[in-house]
Write a protein that holds these residues in place. Sequence first.
Motif, PDB file in Angstrom:
ATOM      1  N   SER A 281     -26.295 -29.834  12.668  1.00  0.00           N
ATOM      2  CA  SER A 281     -26.602 -31.198  12.241  1.00  0.00           C
ATOM      3  C   SER A 281     -25.999 -32.246  13.176  1.00  0.00           C
ATOM      4  CB  SER A 281     -26.095 -31.432  10.811  1.00  0.00           C
ATOM      5  OG  SER A 281     -24.689 -31.260  10.746  1.00  0.00           O
ATOM      6  N   ASN A 282     -25.025 -31.844  13.987  1.00  0.00           N
ATOM      7  CA  ASN A 282     -24.403 -32.785  14.918  1.00  0.00           C
ATOM      8  C   ASN A 282     -25.080 -32.810  16.277  1.00  0.00           C
ATOM      9  OD1 ASN A 282     -22.340 -33.662  13.176  1.00  0.00           O
ATOM     10  ND2 ASN A 282     -21.156 -31.819  13.585  1.00  0.00           N
ATOM     11  N   GLN A 283     -26.123 -32.004  16.444  1.00  0.00           N
ATOM     12  CA  GLN A 283     -26.791 -31.934  17.736  1.00  0.00           C
ATOM     13  C   GLN A 283     -27.766 -33.099  17.928  1.00  0.00           C
ATOM     14  OE1 GLN A 283     -25.741 -29.521  19.962  1.00  0.00           O
ATOM     15  NE2 GLN A 283     -24.290 -29.329  18.275  1.00  0.00           N
ATOM     16  N   GLU A 284     -28.144 -33.315  19.181  1.00  0.00           N
ATOM     17  CA  GLU A 284     -29.122 -34.358  19.484  1.00  0.00           C
ATOM     18  C   GLU A 284     -30.451 -34.018  18.823  1.00  0.00           C
ATOM     19  OE1 GLU A 284     -29.401 -34.784  23.672  1.00  0.00           O
ATOM     20  OE2 GLU A 284     -27.332 -35.480  23.916  1.00  0.00           O
ATOM     21  N   GLU A 285     -31.208 -35.056  18.487  1.00  0.00           N
ATOM     22  CA  GLU A 285     -32.465 -34.870  17.766  1.00  0.00           C
ATOM     23  C   GLU A 285     -33.432 -33.991  18.538  1.00  0.00           C
ATOM     24  OE1 GLU A 285     -34.815 -34.956  14.592  1.00  0.00           O
ATOM     25  OE2 GLU A 285     -32.810 -35.840  14.741  1.00  0.00           O
ATOM     26  N   GLU A 286     -33.451 -34.129  19.873  1.00  0.00           N
ATOM     27  CA  GLU A 286     -34.360 -33.317  20.686  1.00  0.00           C
ATOM     28  C   GLU A 286     -34.045 -31.836  20.551  1.00  0.00           C
ATOM     29  OE1 GLU A 286     -35.749 -32.800  25.380  1.00  0.00           O
ATOM     30  OE2 GLU A 286     -34.297 -34.336  24.811  1.00  0.00           O
ATOM     31  N   VAL A 287     -32.745 -31.512  20.558  1.00  0.00           N
ATOM     32  CA  VAL A 287     -32.324 -30.116  20.398  1.00  0.00           C
ATOM     33  C   VAL A 287     -32.689 -29.608  19.010  1.00  0.00           C
ATOM     34  CG1 VAL A 287     -30.335 -28.559  20.300  1.00  0.00           C
ATOM     35  CG2 VAL A 287     -30.452 -30.326  22.070  1.00  0.00           C
ATOM     36  N   LEU A 288     -32.430 -30.424  17.990  1.00  0.00           N
ATOM     37  CA  LEU A 288     -32.746 -30.023  16.614  1.00  0.00           C
ATOM     38  C   LEU A 288     -34.238 -29.748  16.440  1.00  0.00           C
ATOM     39  CD1 LEU A 288     -30.527 -32.361  14.404  1.00  0.00           C
ATOM     40  CD2 LEU A 288     -30.322 -29.893  14.697  1.00  0.00           C
ATOM     41  N   GLU A 289     -35.067 -30.591  17.022  1.00  0.00           N
ATOM     42  CA  GLU A 289     -36.512 -30.400  16.887  1.00  0.00           C
ATOM     43  C   GLU A 289     -36.949 -29.080  17.505  1.00  0.00           C
ATOM     44  OE1 GLU A 289     -38.794 -32.067  15.157  1.00  0.00           O
ATOM     45  OE2 GLU A 289     -37.070 -33.192  14.384  1.00  0.00           O
ATOM     46  N   LYS A 290     -36.367 -28.742  18.652  1.00  0.00           N
ATOM     47  CA  LYS A 290     -36.700 -27.464  19.285  1.00  0.00           C
ATOM     48  C   LYS A 290     -36.285 -26.294  18.402  1.00  0.00           C
ATOM     49  CE  LYS A 290     -36.391 -29.007  24.092  1.00  0.00           C
ATOM     50  NZ  LYS A 290     -35.685 -28.834  25.390  1.00  0.00           N
ATOM     51  N   LEU A 291     -35.080 -26.379  17.836  1.00  0.00           N
ATOM     52  CA  LEU A 291     -34.582 -25.293  16.999  1.00  0.00           C
ATOM     53  C   LEU A 291     -35.399 -25.158  15.723  1.00  0.00           C
ATOM     54  CD1 LEU A 291     -30.739 -25.859  17.403  1.00  0.00           C
ATOM     55  CD2 LEU A 291     -32.122 -24.103  18.500  1.00  0.00           C
ATOM     56  N   LYS A 292     -35.743 -26.293  15.112  1.00  0.00           N
ATOM     57  CA  LYS A 292     -36.507 -26.253  13.863  1.00  0.00           C
ATOM     58  C   LYS A 292     -37.892 -25.639  14.071  1.00  0.00           C
ATOM     59  CE  LYS A 292     -35.594 -30.639  12.882  1.00  0.00           C
ATOM     60  NZ  LYS A 292     -35.559 -31.956  12.201  1.00  0.00           N
ATOM     61  N   LYS A 293     -38.460 -25.880  15.235  1.00  0.00           N
ATOM     62  CA  LYS A 293     -39.804 -25.364  15.505  1.00  0.00           C
ATOM     63  C   LYS A 293     -39.794 -23.912  16.000  1.00  0.00           C
ATOM     64  CE  LYS A 293     -41.859 -29.846  16.687  1.00  0.00           C
ATOM     65  NZ  LYS A 293     -42.468 -30.667  17.765  1.00  0.00           N
ATOM     66  N   SER A 294     -38.713 -23.519  16.690  1.00  0.00           N
ATOM     67  CA  SER A 294     -38.751 -22.238  17.405  1.00  0.00           C
ATOM     68  C   SER A 294     -37.780 -21.179  16.910  1.00  0.00           C
ATOM     69  CB  SER A 294     -38.477 -22.496  18.899  1.00  0.00           C
ATOM     70  OG  SER A 294     -39.365 -23.456  19.418  1.00  0.00           O
ATOM     71  N   LEU A 295     -36.789 -21.583  16.098  1.00  0.00           N
ATOM     72  CA  LEU A 295     -35.810 -20.613  15.608  1.00  0.00           C
ATOM     73  C   LEU A 295     -36.265 -20.094  14.248  1.00  0.00           C
ATOM     74  CD1 LEU A 295     -33.077 -19.433  16.528  1.00  0.00           C
ATOM     75  CD2 LEU A 295     -31.961 -21.190  15.162  1.00  0.00           C
ATOM     76  N   ASP A 296     -36.517 -18.808  14.179  1.00  0.00           N
ATOM     77  CA  ASP A 296     -36.994 -18.174  12.944  1.00  0.00           C
ATOM     78  C   ASP A 296     -35.800 -17.500  12.265  1.00  0.00           C
ATOM     79  OD1 ASP A 296     -38.627 -17.255  10.989  1.00  0.00           O
ATOM     80  OD2 ASP A 296     -39.912 -16.041  12.285  1.00  0.00           O
ATOM     81  N   ILE A 297     -35.415 -17.978  11.074  1.00  0.00           N
ATOM     82  CA  ILE A 297     -34.207 -17.481  10.403  1.00  0.00           C
ATOM     83  C   ILE A 297     -34.556 -16.914   9.028  1.00  0.00           C
ATOM     84  CG2 ILE A 297     -31.893 -18.074   9.586  1.00  0.00           C
ATOM     85  CD1 ILE A 297     -31.905 -20.455  11.456  1.00  0.00           C
ATOM     86  N   ARG A 298     -33.979 -15.750   8.745  1.00  0.00           N
ATOM     87  CA  ARG A 298     -34.068 -15.192   7.399  1.00  0.00           C
ATOM     88  C   ARG A 298     -32.678 -14.760   6.955  1.00  0.00           C
ATOM     89  NH1 ARG A 298     -39.666 -11.599   6.827  1.00  0.00           N
ATOM     90  NH2 ARG A 298     -41.061 -13.228   7.629  1.00  0.00           N
ATOM     91  N   LEU A 299     -32.482 -14.776   5.624  1.00  0.00           N
ATOM     92  CA  LEU A 299     -31.207 -14.379   5.041  1.00  0.00           C
ATOM     93  C   LEU A 299     -31.364 -13.069   4.300  1.00  0.00           C
ATOM     94  CD1 LEU A 299     -30.096 -17.837   3.572  1.00  0.00           C
ATOM     95  CD2 LEU A 299     -29.553 -16.864   5.809  1.00  0.00           C
ATOM     96  N   ALA A 300     -30.373 -12.208   4.452  1.00  0.00           N
ATOM     97  CA  ALA A 300     -30.400 -10.904   3.765  1.00  0.00           C
ATOM     98  C   ALA A 300     -28.978 -10.523   3.381  1.00  0.00           C
ATOM     99  CB  ALA A 300     -31.032  -9.843   4.651  1.00  0.00           C
TER     100      ALA A 300
ATOM    101  N   GLU B 119     -35.029 -13.324   3.180  1.00  0.00           N
ATOM    102  CA  GLU B 119     -35.570 -14.552   2.596  1.00  0.00           C
ATOM    103  C   GLU B 119     -35.607 -15.632   3.667  1.00  0.00           C
ATOM    104  OE1 GLU B 119     -34.232 -17.978  -0.657  1.00  0.00           O
ATOM    105  OE2 GLU B 119     -33.133 -16.077  -0.502  1.00  0.00           O
ATOM    106  N   LYS B 120     -36.764 -16.218   3.873  1.00  0.00           N
ATOM    107  CA  LYS B 120     -36.932 -17.212   4.931  1.00  0.00           C
ATOM    108  C   LYS B 120     -36.044 -18.425   4.670  1.00  0.00           C
ATOM    109  CE  LYS B 120     -40.377 -19.977   7.405  1.00  0.00           C
ATOM    110  NZ  LYS B 120     -39.895 -19.562   8.722  1.00  0.00           N
ATOM    111  N   LEU B 121     -35.362 -18.883   5.700  1.00  0.00           N
ATOM    112  CA  LEU B 121     -34.532 -20.085   5.617  1.00  0.00           C
ATOM    113  C   LEU B 121     -35.252 -21.220   6.333  1.00  0.00           C
ATOM    114  CD1 LEU B 121     -31.773 -21.473   4.974  1.00  0.00           C
ATOM    115  CD2 LEU B 121     -31.059 -20.810   7.268  1.00  0.00           C
ATOM    116  N   ASP B 122     -35.527 -22.283   5.595  1.00  0.00           N
ATOM    117  CA  ASP B 122     -36.142 -23.463   6.185  1.00  0.00           C
ATOM    118  C   ASP B 122     -35.030 -24.321   6.774  1.00  0.00           C
ATOM    119  OD1 ASP B 122     -37.192 -26.124   6.575  1.00  0.00           O
ATOM    120  OD2 ASP B 122     -38.934 -25.493   5.398  1.00  0.00           O
ATOM    121  N   LEU B 123     -34.936 -24.326   8.093  1.00  0.00           N
ATOM    122  CA  LEU B 123     -33.845 -25.031   8.756  1.00  0.00           C
ATOM    123  C   LEU B 123     -33.875 -26.528   8.478  1.00  0.00           C
ATOM    124  CD1 LEU B 123     -31.414 -24.695  10.581  1.00  0.00           C
ATOM    125  CD2 LEU B 123     -32.916 -24.873  12.568  1.00  0.00           C
ATOM    126  N   GLN B 124     -35.062 -27.084   8.376  1.00  0.00           N
ATOM    127  CA  GLN B 124     -35.193 -28.514   8.083  1.00  0.00           C
ATOM    128  C   GLN B 124     -34.583 -28.840   6.720  1.00  0.00           C
ATOM    129  OE1 GLN B 124     -36.467 -31.229   9.879  1.00  0.00           O
ATOM    130  NE2 GLN B 124     -35.645 -32.376   8.149  1.00  0.00           N
TER     131      GLN B 124
END
Length: 290
Positions: free
Chosen positions: A189-208, A263-268
């Motif tokens: 959450s402390n990262q630059e908005e450009e970095v966050l947008e890339k991560l939100k679109k491209s980082l696929d996270i699930r919890l187990a 379980e899919k984690l919605d980073l946004q």
Amino acid sequence: MPNERFLQDIGLNAYEAAAYLSLLKLGVSEASTIYRDSEVPYGKIYSVLESLTGKGVVEVQASRPKKYRAVDPEISLDAIFERRKAEVEREIAVLKGSVEEAKQILKTIPNQKRKDEIFWTTAITESEIKKFTVSVYSEVKKSVCIIPPVFGISIVFHALPEITKAIDRGVHIRLLASPRFKALTSILSNQEEEVLEKLKKSLDIRLAQNFHSCFGIVDDTTVVLFQPHPTDRDRVLSVVKIRDTGFAKNLKEEFELLWNTGEKLDLQEELERTENPGNFYPGKSPFEIN
């Protein structure tokens, strides 16, 4: 003299620095006066003054004999800086061209490695593991599938620049983590908005919940094994990177089974839910989370 050392640090040689300092002190002077005050050898004083004139730090009066004047340091030192900057930029451009040319040449060297060739490396200290992680993301070409331990949160933060570069190259990253790893969002959450947008679109996270080992598979050819401390599984003992296609294939199958139960984690949504982004385990290293 300290002043001479400062001038040498920015690009003048010892004789040039001495002559320039003398001119600043003496004002408009002839070469014979400058060489006596600066102790520059008489046989070199004219070439030194000519060099200083070419560098824009001394002005010359075309009289007989010639007279010299030091340019104000506010102007002359900026001139030295701009000249050095231009030289460095040219050197960097030449170096970049040489590096790119070397890359193309080295690609033509026949690769005689065996298909079953296995190679491994190990990192033990925290600094080594950080360098290790950066190297993994700088080399990856296609994909990363990873089950990180909790202590890996700080490593993710350290490697974010390389992770975002990998995303820019089109690398697909899947991260399967325990619910405790959601603390990662406090850092993100402390990262630059450009970095966050890339991560939100491209980082696929699930919890187990139910996995007993932590590992990663890079480009389906390399395995990364995280070794927890035997008495504290939240502390890192070592990380091992193994280039073994067969082993990578087997672990990839295990990863897919665990991934399908996650379980899919919605980073946004998780970022929006984070209330205190700056308070990630205050006062304690993430390598020592209890």
